[in-house]
Motif scaffolding. Structure first.
Motif, short mmCIF file in Angstrom:
data_model
loop_
_atom_site.label_atom_id
_atom_site.label_comp_id
_atom_site.label_asym_id
_atom_site.label_seq_id
_atom_site.Cartn_x
_atom_site.Cartn_y
_atom_site.Cartn_z
N ALA A 1 34.78 54.03 65.81
CA ALA A 1 35.25 55.14 66.64
C ALA A 1 34.23 55.49 67.72
O ALA A 1 34.57 55.71 68.88
N LEU A 2 32.95 55.53 67.34
CA LEU A 2 31.91 55.90 68.31
C LEU A 2 31.66 54.78 69.32
O LEU A 2 31.35 55.04 70.48
N SER A 3 31.81 53.54 68.88
CA SER A 3 31.58 52.41 69.79
C SER A 3 32.66 52.33 70.86
O SER A 3 32.42 51.85 71.96
N PRO B 1 31.95 62.71 70.72
CA PRO B 1 31.28 62.10 69.56
C PRO B 1 30.94 63.12 68.48
O PRO B 1 31.02 62.83 67.29
N GLN B 2 30.54 64.34 68.90
CA GLN B 2 30.17 65.34 67.91
C GLN B 2 31.36 65.74 67.05
O GLN B 2 31.23 65.96 65.85
N ARG B 3 32.55 65.81 67.65
CA ARG B 3 33.75 66.14 66.88
C ARG B 3 34.10 65.02 65.91
O ARG B 3 34.55 65.26 64.79
N ILE B 4 33.91 63.78 66.34
CA ILE B 4 34.19 62.64 65.47
C ILE B 4 33.22 62.64 64.28
O ILE B 4 33.61 62.40 63.13
N ILE B 5 31.95 62.93 64.54
CA ILE B 5 30.94 62.98 63.48
C ILE B 5 31.25 64.11 62.50
O ILE B 5 31.17 63.94 61.28
N SER B 6 31.62 65.29 63.01
CA SER B 6 31.98 66.41 62.14
C SER B 6 33.19 66.06 61.29
O SER B 6 33.26 66.40 60.11
#
Length: 340
Positions: free
Chosen positions: A336-338, A103-108
């Motif tokens: 993406a996160l869901s 998730p952190q990579r997706i947020i970045s």
């Protein structure tokens, strides 16, 4: 504030022209670009009315006019025509990070997408992670050295080394772990810290010190590496003349990036709203720089709002293009996160 059709058309034309080239707009130019069959004298009278309403202003160095924060606000609230944006183009930029499982990579990646598409700064307020634990365990490594093992609700494990004043026996460590798990398992370390002050007076002092040390270390372990605000593209703002020409404004802007407190407050406020929100410098008390605007939107995980993302740029930004960038990125990040 009500404007007739002519005043609305002229204000819209003025704001769009000023956003495009950054130069004060005169009556002659407005008569050409507005599409209205009005004389320059009539246009000047209408512009004088708009100036009296606080929607436009006249710089001392020019006979033309520029929009004020109040003028920008009316423009984005009532006159703006939002452009369409190819959702697939945004998703293509995010997609490589979908497959990473982080998730952190997706947020970045979302912050980078916002920055690259807008050419300003992209920001994402990450989901708040409570320091909740399911259970703890103490492992004696050597004299006065203990390994604290913290198991989170999802099964993730964090370890912390405790250096103690007392050499605890294995049975004492088991007793302390059992007490914490039985009384506090499923709570956050912040809640445990408050309850410890009242409840542990009945225990031996040495056990109290061990548990307090465990709570402090556990809280740090569960919250570290959790950047509350991810920022990408701050350097883009150095090339924006409206911001870079004023060193005082630029300093305030980068102080906001460094300290993040006011930025987090602004993003937190917008997470409580629905859809895209626009904060315009000089028009919002949350904005530290008059020449700066922030376009934000909340994002969700499994239907629950967990954070906010947005674009930070000058008040003279192409709102009709930035708004759909923020809106679509928020929806794609939610998806993406869901499904991650």
């Amino acid at each position: 504030m009500q404007l007739d059709h002519r005043a609305q058309t002229l204000l819209k034309a003025l704001v769009e022209r000023y956003i495009a080239d950054g130069q004060p707009v005169g009556s002659r130019a407005l008569s050409k670009i507005s599409g209205l069959d009005l004389s320059p004298a009539t246009i000047r009278n209408i512009m004088a009315d708009l100036e009296e309403m606080g929607l436009v202003a006249s710089p001392h160095t020019s006979a033309g006019r520029v929009p004020t924060p109040r003028g920008y606000r009316m423009f984005v609230d009532t006159l703006l025509t939002v452009q369409t944006l190819d959702e697939n183009a945004v998703e293509f930029r995010l997609q490589p990070r979908h497959q990473s499982g982080s998730p952190q990579r997706i947020i970045s990646s979302a912050a980078q997408v916002l920055s690259s598409l807008s050419q300003f700064a992209g920001v994402v307020l990450t989901p708040r992670r409570e320091s909740v634990f399911q259970q703890v365990e103490f492992l004696r490594l050597s004299e006065k050295r203990i390994l604290l093992v913290i198991v989170g609700p999802g099964g993730d494990v964090q370890n912390r080394l405790l250096l103690t004043d007392v050499d605890y026996t294995r049975s004492q460590l088991v007793e302390a772990a059992n007490y914490i798990n039985r009384h506090y398992g499923g709570l956050s370390f912040d809640d445990v810290r408050t309850r410890l002050q009242a409840e542990l007076r009945q225990l031996r002092d040495d056990m109290t010190r061990l548990m307090q040390a465990a709570v402090e270390a556990g809280s740090d372990a569960m919250t570290e590496n959790n950047d509350e605000v991810v920022i990408s593209g701050e350097r883009n703002l150095l090339s924006v003349s409206d911001l870079s020409s004023n060193m005082s404004s630029l300093r305030k802007l980068f102080d906001m990036f460094e300290q993040k407190t006011s930025l987090m407050q602004l993003l937190d406020v917008s997470s409580k709203a629905t859809g895209v929100q626009i904060f315009i410098g000089g028009d919002s008390q949350l904005m530290p720089v008059d020449e700066m605007s922030v376009v934000t939107a909340p994002y969700e995980v499994n239907g629950k709002v967990v954070g906010t993302l947005g674009v930070i740029g000058p008040t003279r930004m192409a709102y009709e293009r930035v708004i759909p960038i923020v809106d679509i990125t928020a929806k794609l990040l939610s998806n993406a996160l869901s499904h991650n």
